[in-house]
Design a protein around this motif. Structure first.
Motif, PDB file in Angstrom:
ATOM      1  N   UNK A 285      40.172  16.334  66.730  1.00  0.00           N
ATOM      2  CA  UNK A 285      40.116  16.874  65.373  1.00  0.00           C
ATOM      3  C   UNK A 285      41.388  17.646  65.067  1.00  0.00           C
ATOM      4  N   UNK A 286      41.936  17.436  63.866  1.00  0.00           N
ATOM      5  CA  UNK A 286      43.046  18.221  63.339  1.00  0.00           C
ATOM      6  C   UNK A 286      42.723  18.583  61.902  1.00  0.00           C
ATOM      7  N   UNK A 287      43.077  19.796  61.492  1.00  0.00           N
ATOM      8  CA  UNK A 287      42.768  20.188  60.132  1.00  0.00           C
ATOM      9  C   UNK A 287      43.606  21.362  59.676  1.00  0.00           C
ATOM     10  N   UNK A 288      43.559  21.605  58.352  1.00  0.00           N
ATOM     11  CA  UNK A 288      44.281  22.731  57.762  1.00  0.00           C
ATOM     12  C   UNK A 288      43.542  23.158  56.499  1.00  0.00           C
ATOM     13  N   UNK A 289      43.718  24.425  56.156  1.00  0.00           N
ATOM     14  CA  UNK A 289      43.066  24.945  54.962  1.00  0.00           C
ATOM     15  C   UNK A 289      43.971  25.943  54.260  1.00  0.00           C
ATOM     16  N   UNK A 290      43.845  25.991  52.949  1.00  0.00           N
ATOM     17  CA  UNK A 290      44.464  27.020  52.118  1.00  0.00           C
ATOM     18  C   UNK A 290      43.377  27.513  51.175  1.00  0.00           C
ATOM     19  N   UNK A 291      43.133  28.786  51.179  1.00  0.00           N
ATOM     20  CA  UNK A 291      42.091  29.355  50.342  1.00  0.00           C
ATOM     21  C   UNK A 291      42.515  30.741  49.915  1.00  0.00           C
ATOM     22  N   UNK A 292      41.784  31.299  48.973  1.00  0.00           N
ATOM     23  CA  UNK A 292      42.179  32.623  48.562  1.00  0.00           C
ATOM     24  C   UNK A 292      41.449  33.128  47.345  1.00  0.00           C
ATOM     25  N   UNK A 293      41.885  34.289  46.896  1.00  0.00           N
ATOM     26  CA  UNK A 293      41.337  34.939  45.713  1.00  0.00           C
ATOM     27  C   UNK A 293      42.401  34.891  44.623  1.00  0.00           C
ATOM     28  N   UNK A 294      42.070  34.263  43.506  1.00  0.00           N
ATOM     29  CA  UNK A 294      42.996  34.193  42.378  1.00  0.00           C
ATOM     30  C   UNK A 294      43.034  35.530  41.646  1.00  0.00           C
ATOM     31  N   UNK A 295      41.840  36.066  41.389  1.00  0.00           N
ATOM     32  CA  UNK A 295      41.711  37.375  40.757  1.00  0.00           C
ATOM     33  C   UNK A 295      40.529  38.098  41.386  1.00  0.00           C
ATOM     34  N   UNK A 296      40.731  39.271  41.973  1.00  0.00           N
ATOM     35  CA  UNK A 296      39.603  40.024  42.516  1.00  0.00           C
ATOM     36  C   UNK A 296      38.659  40.474  41.400  1.00  0.00           C
ATOM     37  N   UNK A 297      37.446  40.803  41.771  1.00  0.00           N
ATOM     38  CA  UNK A 297      36.469  41.275  40.798  1.00  0.00           C
ATOM     39  C   UNK A 297      36.906  42.609  40.209  1.00  0.00           C
ATOM     40  N   UNK A 298      36.732  42.733  38.916  1.00  0.00           N
ATOM     41  CA  UNK A 298      36.993  43.996  38.234  1.00  0.00           C
ATOM     42  C   UNK A 298      35.673  44.749  38.160  1.00  0.00           C
ATOM     43  N   UNK A 299      35.590  45.853  38.850  1.00  0.00           N
ATOM     44  CA  UNK A 299      34.325  46.581  38.972  1.00  0.00           C
ATOM     45  C   UNK A 299      34.193  47.734  37.989  1.00  0.00           C
ATOM     46  N   UNK A 300      35.121  47.843  37.039  1.00  0.00           N
ATOM     47  CA  UNK A 300      35.077  48.924  36.053  1.00  0.00           C
ATOM     48  C   UNK A 300      34.916  48.325  34.663  1.00  0.00           C
ATOM     49  N   UNK A 301      33.923  48.815  33.919  1.00  0.00           N
ATOM     50  CA  UNK A 301      33.726  48.346  32.555  1.00  0.00           C
ATOM     51  C   UNK A 301      34.753  48.972  31.625  1.00  0.00           C
ATOM     52  N   UNK A 302      35.027  48.299  30.535  1.00  0.00           N
ATOM     53  CA  UNK A 302      35.937  48.846  29.549  1.00  0.00           C
ATOM     54  C   UNK A 302      37.366  48.422  29.775  1.00  0.00           C
ATOM     55  N   UNK A 303      38.315  49.147  29.144  1.00  0.00           N
ATOM     56  CA  UNK A 303      39.726  48.737  29.216  1.00  0.00           C
ATOM     57  C   UNK A 303      40.360  48.968  30.575  1.00  0.00           C
ATOM     58  N   UNK A 304      39.786  49.829  31.378  1.00  0.00           N
ATOM     59  CA  UNK A 304      40.352  50.068  32.699  1.00  0.00           C
ATOM     60  C   UNK A 304      40.148  48.883  33.631  1.00  0.00           C
ATOM     61  N   UNK A 305      40.996  48.798  34.635  1.00  0.00           N
ATOM     62  CA  UNK A 305      40.922  47.691  35.598  1.00  0.00           C
ATOM     63  C   UNK A 305      40.868  48.269  37.004  1.00  0.00           C
ATOM     64  N   UNK A 306      39.917  47.781  37.789  1.00  0.00           N
ATOM     65  CA  UNK A 306      39.828  48.171  39.198  1.00  0.00           C
ATOM     66  C   UNK A 306      39.580  46.920  40.021  1.00  0.00           C
ATOM     67  N   UNK A 307      40.673  46.341  40.514  1.00  0.00           N
ATOM     68  CA  UNK A 307      40.593  45.123  41.306  1.00  0.00           C
ATOM     69  C   UNK A 307      41.071  45.433  42.718  1.00  0.00           C
ATOM     70  N   UNK A 308      40.163  45.333  43.667  1.00  0.00           N
ATOM     71  CA  UNK A 308      40.490  45.657  45.055  1.00  0.00           C
ATOM     72  C   UNK A 308      39.917  44.602  45.985  1.00  0.00           C
ATOM     73  N   UNK A 309      40.481  44.536  47.157  1.00  0.00           N
ATOM     74  CA  UNK A 309      39.972  43.707  48.237  1.00  0.00           C
ATOM     75  C   UNK A 309      39.812  44.578  49.475  1.00  0.00           C
ATOM     76  N   UNK A 310      38.738  44.363  50.200  1.00  0.00           N
ATOM     77  CA  UNK A 310      38.480  45.098  51.436  1.00  0.00           C
ATOM     78  C   UNK A 310      38.197  44.083  52.532  1.00  0.00           C
ATOM     79  N   UNK A 311      39.116  43.946  53.464  1.00  0.00           N
ATOM     80  CA  UNK A 311      38.939  43.019  54.575  1.00  0.00           C
ATOM     81  C   UNK A 311      38.308  43.786  55.733  1.00  0.00           C
ATOM     82  N   UNK A 312      37.154  43.337  56.174  1.00  0.00           N
ATOM     83  CA  UNK A 312      36.432  44.013  57.239  1.00  0.00           C
ATOM     84  C   UNK A 312      35.472  43.027  57.893  1.00  0.00           C
ATOM     85  N   UNK A 313      35.075  43.357  59.121  1.00  0.00           N
ATOM     86  CA  UNK A 313      34.151  42.459  59.818  1.00  0.00           C
ATOM     87  C   UNK A 313      33.446  43.196  60.936  1.00  0.00           C
TER      88      UNK A 313
END
Length: 500
Positions: A285-313
């Protein structure tokens, strides 16, 4: 005068011929025989009449039997045709499946139950790293898959297990059109929309009911949780041939997670896998992948923007929810993850490994750099009873073990046994500085996690299996002031599972 003749003497009486009596007797016998012959003729004539009557009755009976056979044949064909039109019911591997005679409609009940028990020891033990011991239903799923009108597939699964504390959630629910068949009837181009787990790596392409260990390697599990994984909404295409697999999926939020409407995460998963070398006893078997986040979730309502990523496991167990390595919230505009994968099986030997690189795009002002993280693993297994891991083009990965002989005390069969080992690395440090010093500007001290895992697997049959794992893990991590907050983990865990 003439002399007179002497008078003739009267004739003497004839002597009876003894043959006359015999002749008379024979005549009487002939007459008697003639009478008997006549009686026999009369009897034969009477019998002939009886035989004719019997033949006539037999002819009538034969005609009646012919009519009965014809009617029976018609009824048989009617019953056969009616039976052929009924849905077919099967219980292959204990899975109830109903299929129409033409195969265009099907409905299968599916279930997975995994019950885990684990004991964990952490050194040095603190309030921040006290991973609990105990039991947990890692997965408890019930649902169905189906086909409609030959070209449409659908699925609906509920999840009642987890890693402790979860409520029942939707595991997958999708519709799929498989009517485009550019590579033949057995390899349709699948267009799917809904919620499901798009395979994001080689390990992810192996069903969680067939993996070598209780959990996937930490790095593979973390990446699938960012933009793929169970319950991830999306739409995409999947195509495979006999020796290749390719997918492209646009992904959104995970079902059940909170988010602001119209500001959910947007991501993607693309992956390609090939099986360039294949034989009766081997696969590469051989393989490859490309994946990702185009736009993180905005968790703040209204005109403000709060886009974050938290990598954990977590460590590679799910009896406790505690995570010992974490980047914390990174203000981000997106992320990309690149993966390379390779694996092979030869007779009863199986080896596989993957490498990942993760790039996070910061969007905060004054950021010195975009952090990079990564990880890799290598694993192998030896099936003591001779079974082999076979490549599966449906997901672009390897299948688990299918016991050649199911467990039976009467026959002296014990199913299949397998020993396995793995070493995995997850590194969430970047520009993290040195021991005793504060975190450099923009640096991230997420920690590095190395885990050795050794396993013994028993497959009594194709429905039930037991996995016994021993783990030794090491966490290397600095706090903001430069202090060492790492630890070692030793754990032993047992999984009992049925799946159909």
């Amino acid at each position: 005068m003439a002399a007179s003749r002497p008078a003739k003497a009267p004739p003497a009486a004839a002597t009876p011929d003894p043959r006359d009596a015999e002749i008379a007797e024979l005549r009487a016998e002939v007459q008697a025989l003639a009478a008997e012959v006549q009686d026999l003729k009369n009897t034969v004539h009477a019998n002939a009449s009886d035989v004719a009557e019997v033949k006539g009755a037999q002819s009538d009976t034969s005609a009646q039997l012919a009519d009965l056979k014809a009617a029976t044949s018609d009824n048989f064909h009617q019953v056969r045709d009616a039976a052929a039109a009924l849905p077919k019911v099967s219980l292959a591997n204990a899975r109830p499946t109903f299929t129409t005679a033409d195969g265009k409609f099907s409905f299968a009940v599916r279930s997975v139950v995994q019950f885990d028990a684990a004991h964990t020891a952490v050194h040095p033990l603190t309030t921040a790293n006290d991973i609990g011991s105990g039991t947990n239903f890692r997965r408890a799923r019930l649902g169905f898959d189906g086909t409609a009108y030959g070209d449409w597939n659908f699925a609906l699964w509920g999840e009642f297990g987890g890693a402790g504390g979860e409520s029942p959630v939707l595991n997958q629910a999708y519709i799929e059109y498989a009517g485009f068949k550019p590579f033949g009837a057995d390899h349709p181009l699948r267009l799917r929309a809904g919620a499901w787990a798009a395979p994001s790596s080689l390990e992810d392409a192996t069903s969680n009911t067939e993996g070598l260990f209780l959990e996937r390697p930490a790095v593979a599990e973390m990446i699938r949780g960012i933009d793929a994984g169970d319950g991830r909404t999306g739409a995409g295409i999947v195509q495979n041939g006999d020796r290749w697999y390719v997918e492209g999926v646009y992904t959104g939020k995970v079902v059940g997670t909170a988010g602001v409407p119209n500001n959910q995460q947007r991501g993607f998963v693309t992956r390609v896998a090939i099986n360039p070398i294949h034989g009766l006893d081997y696969d590469l078997h051989l393989g490859a992948s490309i994946q990702g986040v185009i736009t993180p979730a905005d968790t703040v309502a209204g005109p403000g923007v709060s886009e974050t990523l938290n990598l954990q496991e977590r460590p590679e167990l799910r009896v406790d929810t505690l995570r010992l390595v974490s980047t914390g919230a990174i203000t981000s505009s997106g992320m990309q993850a690149y993966g390379l994968e390779a694996g092979g099986s030869w007779h009863n030997l199986y080896l596989a490994g993957e490498w990942f690189r993760i790039n996070v795009d910061r969007n905060s002002a004054g950021s010195a750099f975009n952090p990079q993280f990564g990880g890799w693993y290598i694993q192998g297994a030896w099936t003591l009873t001779g079974e082999r891991h076979v490549w599966n083009s449906a997901n672009g990965g390897f299948r688990g073990i299918r016991p050649a002989k199911s467990f039976s005390l009467d026959k002296g069969d014990w199913g299949a046994f397998e020993v396995a080992a793995r070493y995995s690395v997850l590194n969430l440090n970047d520009h993290y500085g040195v021991l005793g010093s504060a975190t450099p500007t923009g640096g991230i001290r997420g920690g590095e996690q190395d885990i050795f895992t050794f396993g013994l697997n028993w497959y009594p049959n194709s429905v039930i299996r037991f996995l016994l794992d021993y783990q030794h893990g090491r966490i290397h991590r600095l706090n903001a002031a430069g202090g060492n907050i790492g630890e070692t983990i030793d754990a032993i865990a047992l999984r009992s599972q049925f799946a159909f």
